[in-house]
Design a protein around this motif. Structure first.
Motif, PDB file in Angstrom:
ATOM      1  N   LEU A  12       5.407  -0.305 -15.723  1.00  0.00           N
ATOM      2  CA  LEU A  12       4.184  -1.069 -15.479  1.00  0.00           C
ATOM      3  C   LEU A  12       4.503  -2.503 -15.080  1.00  0.00           C
ATOM      4  N   VAL A  13       5.510  -3.099 -15.714  1.00  0.00           N
ATOM      5  CA  VAL A  13       5.900  -4.471 -15.367  1.00  0.00           C
ATOM      6  C   VAL A  13       6.406  -4.535 -13.933  1.00  0.00           C
ATOM      7  N   LEU A  14       7.258  -3.590 -13.537  1.00  0.00           N
ATOM      8  CA  LEU A  14       7.779  -3.591 -12.176  1.00  0.00           C
ATOM      9  C   LEU A  14       6.667  -3.395 -11.154  1.00  0.00           C
ATOM     10  N   ASP A  15       5.734  -2.493 -11.448  1.00  0.00           N
ATOM     11  CA  ASP A  15       4.608  -2.279 -10.540  1.00  0.00           C
ATOM     12  C   ASP A  15       3.787  -3.560 -10.378  1.00  0.00           C
ATOM     13  N   SER A  16       3.553  -4.253 -11.494  1.00  0.00           N
ATOM     14  CA  SER A  16       2.750  -5.473 -11.446  1.00  0.00           C
ATOM     15  C   SER A  16       3.463  -6.575 -10.673  1.00  0.00           C
ATOM     16  N   VAL A  17       4.762  -6.742 -10.930  1.00  0.00           N
ATOM     17  CA  VAL A  17       5.533  -7.770 -10.225  1.00  0.00           C
ATOM     18  C   VAL A  17       5.573  -7.475  -8.732  1.00  0.00           C
ATOM     19  N   ASP A  18       5.833  -6.215  -8.390  1.00  0.00           N
ATOM     20  CA  ASP A  18       5.896  -5.846  -6.976  1.00  0.00           C
ATOM     21  C   ASP A  18       4.568  -6.121  -6.279  1.00  0.00           C
ATOM     22  N   ALA A  19       3.471  -5.768  -6.922  1.00  0.00           N
ATOM     23  CA  ALA A  19       2.157  -5.979  -6.315  1.00  0.00           C
ATOM     24  C   ALA A  19       1.860  -7.467  -6.141  1.00  0.00           C
ATOM     25  N   CYS A  20       2.217  -8.280  -7.135  1.00  0.00           N
ATOM     26  CA  CYS A  20       1.969  -9.727  -7.032  1.00  0.00           C
ATOM     27  C   CYS A  20       2.770 -10.348  -5.898  1.00  0.00           C
ATOM     28  N   VAL A  21       4.035  -9.926  -5.758  1.00  0.00           N
ATOM     29  CA  VAL A  21       4.857 -10.455  -4.670  1.00  0.00           C
ATOM     30  C   VAL A  21       4.288 -10.033  -3.327  1.00  0.00           C
ATOM     31  N   ALA A  22       3.849  -8.766  -3.226  1.00  0.00           N
ATOM     32  CA  ALA A  22       3.281  -8.283  -1.968  1.00  0.00           C
ATOM     33  C   ALA A  22       2.034  -9.075  -1.588  1.00  0.00           C
ATOM     34  N   LEU A  23       1.178  -9.355  -2.570  1.00  0.00           N
ATOM     35  CA  LEU A  23      -0.032 -10.128  -2.282  1.00  0.00           C
ATOM     36  C   LEU A  23       0.305 -11.565  -1.890  1.00  0.00           C
ATOM     37  N   ALA A  52       0.416  -3.298  -2.013  1.00  0.00           N
ATOM     38  CA  ALA A  52       0.095  -3.930  -3.289  1.00  0.00           C
ATOM     39  C   ALA A  52      -1.020  -3.180  -4.008  1.00  0.00           C
ATOM     40  N   VAL A  53      -2.069  -2.805  -3.274  1.00  0.00           N
ATOM     41  CA  VAL A  53      -3.194  -2.080  -3.890  1.00  0.00           C
ATOM     42  C   VAL A  53      -2.726  -0.748  -4.452  1.00  0.00           C
ATOM     43  N   ALA A  54      -1.809  -0.086  -3.734  1.00  0.00           N
ATOM     44  CA  ALA A  54      -1.306   1.208  -4.203  1.00  0.00           C
ATOM     45  C   ALA A  54      -0.498   1.089  -5.488  1.00  0.00           C
ATOM     46  N   GLY A  55      -0.009  -0.110  -5.788  1.00  0.00           N
ATOM     47  CA  GLY A  55       0.843  -0.252  -6.966  1.00  0.00           C
ATOM     48  C   GLY A  55       0.195  -0.910  -8.161  1.00  0.00           C
ATOM     49  N   ILE A  56      -1.061  -1.326  -8.058  1.00  0.00           N
ATOM     50  CA  ILE A  56      -1.689  -2.037  -9.186  1.00  0.00           C
ATOM     51  C   ILE A  56      -2.769  -1.166  -9.832  1.00  0.00           C
ATOM     52  N   GLY A  57      -2.313  -0.144 -10.512  1.00  0.00           N
ATOM     53  CA  GLY A  57      -3.217   0.647 -11.338  1.00  0.00           C
ATOM     54  C   GLY A  57      -4.085   1.621 -10.593  1.00  0.00           C
ATOM     55  N   LEU A  58      -3.769   1.932  -9.334  1.00  0.00           N
ATOM     56  CA  LEU A  58      -4.603   2.863  -8.590  1.00  0.00           C
ATOM     57  C   LEU A  58      -4.521   4.269  -9.180  1.00  0.00           C
ATOM     58  N   SER A  59      -3.352   4.641  -9.666  1.00  0.00           N
ATOM     59  CA  SER A  59      -3.217   5.955 -10.307  1.00  0.00           C
ATOM     60  C   SER A  59      -4.068   6.031 -11.573  1.00  0.00           C
ATOM     61  N   TRP A  60      -4.073   4.940 -12.339  1.00  0.00           N
ATOM     62  CA  TRP A  60      -4.883   4.926 -13.568  1.00  0.00           C
ATOM     63  C   TRP A  60      -6.374   5.010 -13.248  1.00  0.00           C
ATOM     64  N   VAL A  61      -6.795   4.326 -12.173  1.00  0.00           N
ATOM     65  CA  VAL A  61      -8.194   4.393 -11.767  1.00  0.00           C
ATOM     66  C   VAL A  61      -8.566   5.809 -11.373  1.00  0.00           C
ATOM     67  N   ALA A  62      -7.687   6.506 -10.639  1.00  0.00           N
ATOM     68  CA  ALA A  62      -7.967   7.879 -10.222  1.00  0.00           C
ATOM     69  C   ALA A  62      -8.062   8.807 -11.423  1.00  0.00           C
ATOM     70  N   GLY A 215      15.526   4.510  -7.194  1.00  0.00           N
ATOM     71  CA  GLY A 215      14.451   4.201  -6.262  1.00  0.00           C
ATOM     72  C   GLY A 215      13.564   3.074  -6.742  1.00  0.00           C
ATOM     73  N   ASP A 216      13.303   3.023  -8.065  1.00  0.00           N
ATOM     74  CA  ASP A 216      12.465   1.953  -8.598  1.00  0.00           C
ATOM     75  C   ASP A 216      13.142   0.595  -8.449  1.00  0.00           C
ATOM     76  N   LEU A 217      14.446   0.555  -8.665  1.00  0.00           N
ATOM     77  CA  LEU A 217      15.175  -0.708  -8.503  1.00  0.00           C
ATOM     78  C   LEU A 217      15.248  -1.121  -7.038  1.00  0.00           C
ATOM     79  N   LEU A 218      15.435  -0.121  -6.150  1.00  0.00           N
ATOM     80  CA  LEU A 218      15.460  -0.439  -4.723  1.00  0.00           C
ATOM     81  C   LEU A 218      14.102  -0.955  -4.259  1.00  0.00           C
ATOM     82  N   ARG A 219      13.032  -0.353  -4.772  1.00  0.00           N
ATOM     83  CA  ARG A 219      11.689  -0.803  -4.395  1.00  0.00           C
ATOM     84  C   ARG A 219      11.454  -2.245  -4.841  1.00  0.00           C
ATOM     85  N   THR A 220      11.860  -2.562  -6.073  1.00  0.00           N
ATOM     86  CA  THR A 220      11.712  -3.939  -6.543  1.00  0.00           C
ATOM     87  C   THR A 220      12.605  -4.889  -5.752  1.00  0.00           C
ATOM     88  N   GLY A 221      13.787  -4.403  -5.352  1.00  0.00           N
ATOM     89  CA  GLY A 221      14.657  -5.224  -4.507  1.00  0.00           C
ATOM     90  C   GLY A 221      14.014  -5.562  -3.177  1.00  0.00           C
TER      91      GLY A 221
END
Length: 434
Positions: A12-23, A52-62, A215-221
């Protein structure tokens, strides 16, 4: 054996950080688009917004919407948005950097990503009962995700996204070599990491589980490199803004000098011509006014130009101005391969102006030659005249004039040296070597 690390909180932390950087990067790109109206900036910004939208809780909303099976809408919806985002990034890479957006209105640029999210969500919601199970996560509580466990369409989508990022990486890297764009320089390696991350997700879909894989580390990279590029972009923007502000202030001061001090000195010089001819006061006033005008004009020139012009162009322009002002023939022979920094250019111009002024006023020269060339490993500026000449030993002794002292001091700051050669009745040569 593939090793993973199960930590839902870290995911969850990585998803949030990635989304914030993307925005953040998307906001920066929207600002660039507002200034330049380039289609590339617009596509990149909109692609990052979707990522960014795809990574900030969209799965939880669905999942909270209900009436859908686990592993269907909660996976297909963010996957579709990530794929569209990857396509937009690839489109931004292949589009011409100079191409302007066909619809540059600001509301449309902001509404487009929102419309994509709404339309995609609505379509998948309508077809939610026909959606296949993308990933069976029932065994995730006790075991790690296995190889090739996702639906074939899931793996196909990830491979397609990887292909888009690979294309973007190659194109951005190629174009970065020809452009001084700090953000573009980091987009190439960033997209390469994103592509490898998508390949890893196609093999091990850890993105939709509580397990952390490569893959998660590469995505954050990918997002961290984007953040570095955005930081460089912001630094360059503030540097350029400071430089523009300084240049505008310099030009304002140059206008004030030109419209104030120079005009008053010119008026004083005109009044000096009204004094009786042969009067010592008349000669002193005219000489002082001429020197003050030269100093003021040199200051206006230095303030009004950024110092990024080539040396040969600067010398040619100064020669035309001096020839017109003193009504003399002034030839110039310059090696255009020789260049100098802004401070050196200013020093060389001041020496040239002083040498020409002395030759005309004191030597009554009618023809001068300014040449710039090389002398071994050094550069050499020479001002030669056909005036009456003077005794160099007496002129450079204890009673040396201010003009020669000023030129010699300026030459030392290059760093370099000044040499004056002259004989009475034979003209004079002023040479600067640095």
């Amino acid at each position: 054996m593939l090793v993973g690390y199960r930590n839902p909180s870290l995911h969850l932390v990585l998803d949030s950080v990635d989304a914030c950087v993307a925005l953040l990067v998307a906001y920066l790109l929207f600002g660039r688009f507002a200034r330049r109206q380039r289609l590339q900036d617009l596509l990149l910004a909109q692609g990052l917004v979707l990522l960014a939208v795809a990574g900030i809780g969209l799965s939880w909303v669905a999942e909270t919407l209900g009436e859908n099976r686990d592993g269907t809408l909660d996976i297909w919806l963010p996957l579709a948005l990530r794929l569209i985002g990857a396509v937009l990034v690839a489109a931004a890479a292949v589009v011409s950097p100079a191409r302007e957006a066909p619809l540059p209105s600001w509301p449309w640029t902001v509404a487009a990503p929102v419309a994509v999210v709404v339309v995609t969500s609505s379509m998948l919601w309508v077809w939610r009962h026909q959606l296949p199970v993308a990933l069976d996560r029932s065994a995730d509580a006790t075991t790690q995700p296995a190889l090739f466990t996702g639906h074939p369409l899931l793996m196909t989508a990830q491979v397609a996204a990887a292909l888009c990022f690979f294309i973007a990486s190659i194109v951005f890297t190629t174009r970065a070599a020809d452009r001084t764009d700090p953000l573009l320089r980091w987009l190439g390696p960033a997209c390469a990491l994103a592509a490898f991350a998508r390949v890893n997700y196609a093999l091990f879909p850890s993105l939709y589980t509580d397990w952390l894989y490569t893959g998660d580390l590469l995505r954050t990279g990918f997002y961290m490199l984007l953040l570095i590029g955005a930081t460089r972009e912001i630094e360059q923007y503030w540097d350029d803004s400071s430089r523009v502000a300084v240049l505008e202030d310099r030009r304002r001061l140059a206008r004030e000098l030109h419209d104030g001090v120079i005009q008053e000195l010119a008026l004083l010089r005109m009044d000096g011509h009204g004094l009786p001819p042969g009067s010592p006061a008349r000669d002193r006033i005219l000489t002082t006014c001429d020197r003050a005008l030269d100093e003021a004009r040199a200051a206006v020139h230095a303030l009004g130009h950024a110092g990024d012009e080539p040396l040969d162009f600067v010398l040619h322009r100064a020669a035309r101005e001096l020839a017109q002002r003193y009504q003399v023939r002034l030839e110039i022979d310059v090696d255009d391969s020789i260049d100098a920094g802004p401070e050196q250019q200013h020093t060389l111009l001041r020496i040239t102006r002083e040498a020409v002024a002395n030759a005309v006023r004191h030597g009554r020269a009618g023809h001068l030659c300014v040449s710039l060339g090389t002398d071994g490993d050094h550069r050499r500026l020479v001002i030669q005249d056909d005036g009456t000449g003077f005794d160099v030993v007496r002129a450079t002794g204890a009673n040396a004039g201010y003009g020669l002292i000023s030129m010699r001091d300026r030459a030392r700051t290059l760093p370099g040296s000044l040499e004056v050669t002259s004989q009475p009745g034979e003209g004079s040569v002023v040479a600067v070597r640095w």
